[in-house]
Motif scaffolding. Structure first.
Motif, short mmCIF file in Angstrom:
data_model
loop_
_atom_site.label_atom_id
_atom_site.label_comp_id
_atom_site.label_asym_id
_atom_site.label_seq_id
_atom_site.Cartn_x
_atom_site.Cartn_y
_atom_site.Cartn_z
N LEU A 49 0.82 -1.22 0.00
CA LEU A 49 0.00 0.00 0.00
C LEU A 49 0.85 1.26 0.00
O LEU A 49 0.36 2.36 0.26
CB LEU A 49 -0.93 0.00 1.22
CG LEU A 49 -1.97 -1.11 1.27
CD1 LEU A 49 -2.67 -1.14 2.62
CD2 LEU A 49 -3.00 -0.95 0.15
N SER A 50 2.14 1.10 -0.30
CA SER A 50 3.07 2.23 -0.27
C SER A 50 3.70 2.44 -1.64
O SER A 50 3.58 1.60 -2.54
CB SER A 50 4.17 1.98 0.78
OG SER A 50 3.62 1.74 2.05
N THR A 51 4.40 3.56 -1.78
CA THR A 51 5.16 3.83 -3.00
C THR A 51 6.55 3.22 -2.88
O THR A 51 6.99 2.87 -1.78
CB THR A 51 5.28 5.33 -3.24
OG1 THR A 51 6.03 5.92 -2.15
CG2 THR A 51 3.91 5.99 -3.31
N SER A 52 7.25 3.12 -3.99
CA SER A 52 8.61 2.57 -3.97
C SER A 52 9.53 3.44 -3.11
O SER A 52 10.39 2.91 -2.39
CB SER A 52 9.15 2.48 -5.41
OG SER A 52 8.37 1.60 -6.19
N ARG A 53 9.35 4.76 -3.16
CA ARG A 53 10.18 5.66 -2.35
C ARG A 53 9.97 5.40 -0.87
O ARG A 53 10.93 5.36 -0.08
CB ARG A 53 9.86 7.12 -2.69
CG ARG A 53 10.63 8.13 -1.85
CD ARG A 53 10.37 9.54 -2.31
NE ARG A 53 10.87 9.76 -3.67
CZ ARG A 53 10.79 10.93 -4.30
NH1 ARG A 53 10.22 11.96 -3.71
NH2 ARG A 53 11.27 11.06 -5.53
N GLU A 54 8.72 5.21 -0.44
CA GLU A 54 8.43 4.94 0.97
C GLU A 54 8.99 3.59 1.41
O GLU A 54 9.45 3.44 2.54
CB GLU A 54 6.91 4.97 1.20
CG GLU A 54 6.31 6.36 1.11
CD GLU A 54 4.79 6.34 1.12
OE1 GLU A 54 4.19 7.39 1.44
OE2 GLU A 54 4.21 5.28 0.81
N ILE A 55 8.98 2.61 0.52
CA ILE A 55 9.53 1.28 0.84
C ILE A 55 11.02 1.37 1.09
O ILE A 55 11.54 0.84 2.09
CB ILE A 55 9.22 0.29 -0.29
CG1 ILE A 55 7.72 0.02 -0.37
CG2 ILE A 55 9.97 -1.03 -0.07
CD1 ILE A 55 7.30 -0.80 -1.58
N PHE A 56 11.74 2.06 0.22
CA PHE A 56 13.20 2.15 0.35
C PHE A 56 13.63 3.09 1.48
O PHE A 56 14.74 2.96 2.00
CB PHE A 56 13.83 2.61 -0.97
CG PHE A 56 13.90 1.52 -2.00
CD1 PHE A 56 14.84 0.50 -1.90
CD2 PHE A 56 13.02 1.48 -3.06
CE1 PHE A 56 14.91 -0.51 -2.83
CE2 PHE A 56 13.06 0.48 -4.00
CZ PHE A 56 14.02 -0.54 -3.89
N THR A 62 10.61 -1.44 -14.40
CA THR A 62 9.45 -0.67 -13.94
C THR A 62 9.70 0.05 -12.62
O THR A 62 9.23 1.16 -12.42
CB THR A 62 8.24 -1.60 -13.78
OG1 THR A 62 8.51 -2.57 -12.75
CG2 THR A 62 7.94 -2.33 -15.09
N GLY A 63 10.40 -0.60 -11.69
CA GLY A 63 10.65 0.00 -10.39
C GLY A 63 9.43 0.12 -9.51
O GLY A 63 9.46 0.81 -8.49
N ASN A 64 8.35 -0.56 -9.88
CA ASN A 64 7.10 -0.49 -9.11
C ASN A 64 7.09 -1.57 -8.04
O ASN A 64 6.43 -2.61 -8.18
CB ASN A 64 5.89 -0.63 -10.05
CG ASN A 64 4.58 -0.47 -9.31
OD1 ASN A 64 4.53 -0.03 -8.18
ND2 ASN A 64 3.49 -0.84 -9.99
N TYR A 65 7.79 -1.33 -6.94
CA TYR A 65 7.88 -2.33 -5.89
C TYR A 65 6.59 -2.46 -5.10
O TYR A 65 6.30 -3.52 -4.54
CB TYR A 65 9.06 -2.01 -4.97
CG TYR A 65 10.39 -2.29 -5.62
CD1 TYR A 65 10.97 -3.54 -5.52
CD2 TYR A 65 11.04 -1.31 -6.36
CE1 TYR A 65 12.20 -3.80 -6.13
CE2 TYR A 65 12.26 -1.56 -6.98
CZ TYR A 65 12.82 -2.82 -6.86
OH TYR A 65 14.02 -3.08 -7.48
N GLY A 66 5.83 -1.38 -5.03
CA GLY A 66 4.52 -1.47 -4.38
C GLY A 66 3.62 -2.45 -5.10
O GLY A 66 2.91 -3.25 -4.49
N GLY A 67 3.63 -2.38 -6.43
CA GLY A 67 2.85 -3.32 -7.23
C GLY A 67 3.34 -4.75 -7.08
O GLY A 67 2.53 -5.69 -7.10
#
Length: 281
Positions: A38-45, A242-247
């Motif tokens: 439920l987060s963005t890639s920036r928030e995950i990292f 893609t860099g979409n780790y949230g997905g």
């Protein structure tokens, strides 16, 4: 009121602690994955997934389901799992019943063969199977379903055989006196008596096929027939573009959800199937 045996509980305390640590670790990891989905890639990292500073990103699930083709992987795995479970039961249930109720030439050899088949690692036979499939012209989803059925038949037959063996023969004698034929006795009387075992082994087979990876990686040649295991690998490999780790984590949750729900809602059936049985004969 039952009196607690504190000495016995004290001896079991180390086991309780191990289970508690394992449950806590699993819960933390699951919560982290849900938060990451439920987060963005920036928030995950940045390690800020629990703050949800930018809100809940439910679009990750939509992206995973549509853009990352999780819907295709999900449907394929559902197809493989359901057809395989039905096929395995159609073969194993009658076989287990016959092997448990009658003595005939080759019966003991057949039971030993099933036990041996259970112990053979799939990696040892996968290449001969692949070679035979190429020669026979069998490929695609049909081949994968046939493999799943054949691999699960030995385990399922042995599992159900033990349950049929515990059923009293008085059931069959009563059915015979009432004029019930052999097939009807099996379908209408004996099979319902082992329902807990059938439910349990079907759940195990479903999860085994759903989580299978090795054969699917070898025998699936296109994305249209790829199940969830190989599909997740493809999604992970696509992260470099893609860099979409949230997905990606949303895809993990979607794939994990069916087996999780099975455990939650069918836990009593699983326990009954493992510990239950019929009247001793």
């Amino acid at each position: 009121m039952t009196k607690i045996n504190w000495k016995k509980e004290a001896r079991l305390l180390p086991g309780y602690l191990i289970v508690l640590v394992w449950v806590a670790f699993t819960a933390v990891m699951l919560c982290w994955i849900v938060g990451a989905s439920l987060s963005t890639s920036r928030e995950i990292f940045s390690g800020q997934i629990y703050k949800f500073a930018s809100g809940f990103h439910w679009e990750n699930y939509i992206t995973a389901w549509k853009a990352q083709n999780v819907s295709i992987f999900f449907k394929n795995s559902l197809l493989y799992s359901i057809i395989s479970c039905v096929g395995v039961l159609a073969i194993s249930a009658p076989a287990a019943y016959v092997l448990s109720r009658w003595e005939f030439t080759g019966g003991k050899t057949l039971r030993i063969g099933l036990v041996i088949a259970m112990s053979v690692p799939i990696i040892m036979v996968i290449m001969p199977i692949y070679s035979m499939a190429v020669k026979l012209g069998i490929k695609g989803q049909i081949l994968l379903i046939l493999l799943y059925i054949m691999i699960r038949v030995p385990y399922t037959t042995i599992y159900l055989l033990d349950f049929f063996s515990t059923l009293s023969r008085t059931y069959e004698e009563a059915a015979y006196l009432d004029g019930c034929s052999g097939p009807n006795t099996f379908l209408k009387i004996m099979l319902p008596l082992v329902q807990p075992a059938i439910v349990t082994v079907t759940i195990f087979n479903f999860m085994s096929v759903w989580n299978e990876f090795f054969m699917a990686l070898i025998f699936t040649s296109s994305e249209s027939m790829t199940p969830v295991g190989v599909g997740l690998l493809n999604i992970i490999n696509s992260m470099k573009y893609t860099g979409n780790y949230g997905g990606m984590f949303a895809a993990v949750i979607i794939v994990f959800l069916p087996t999780f729900l099975l455990y939650i809602f069918m836990s009593e059936k699983i326990i009954a199937g493992v510990t239950g049985g019929g009247v001793k004969g």
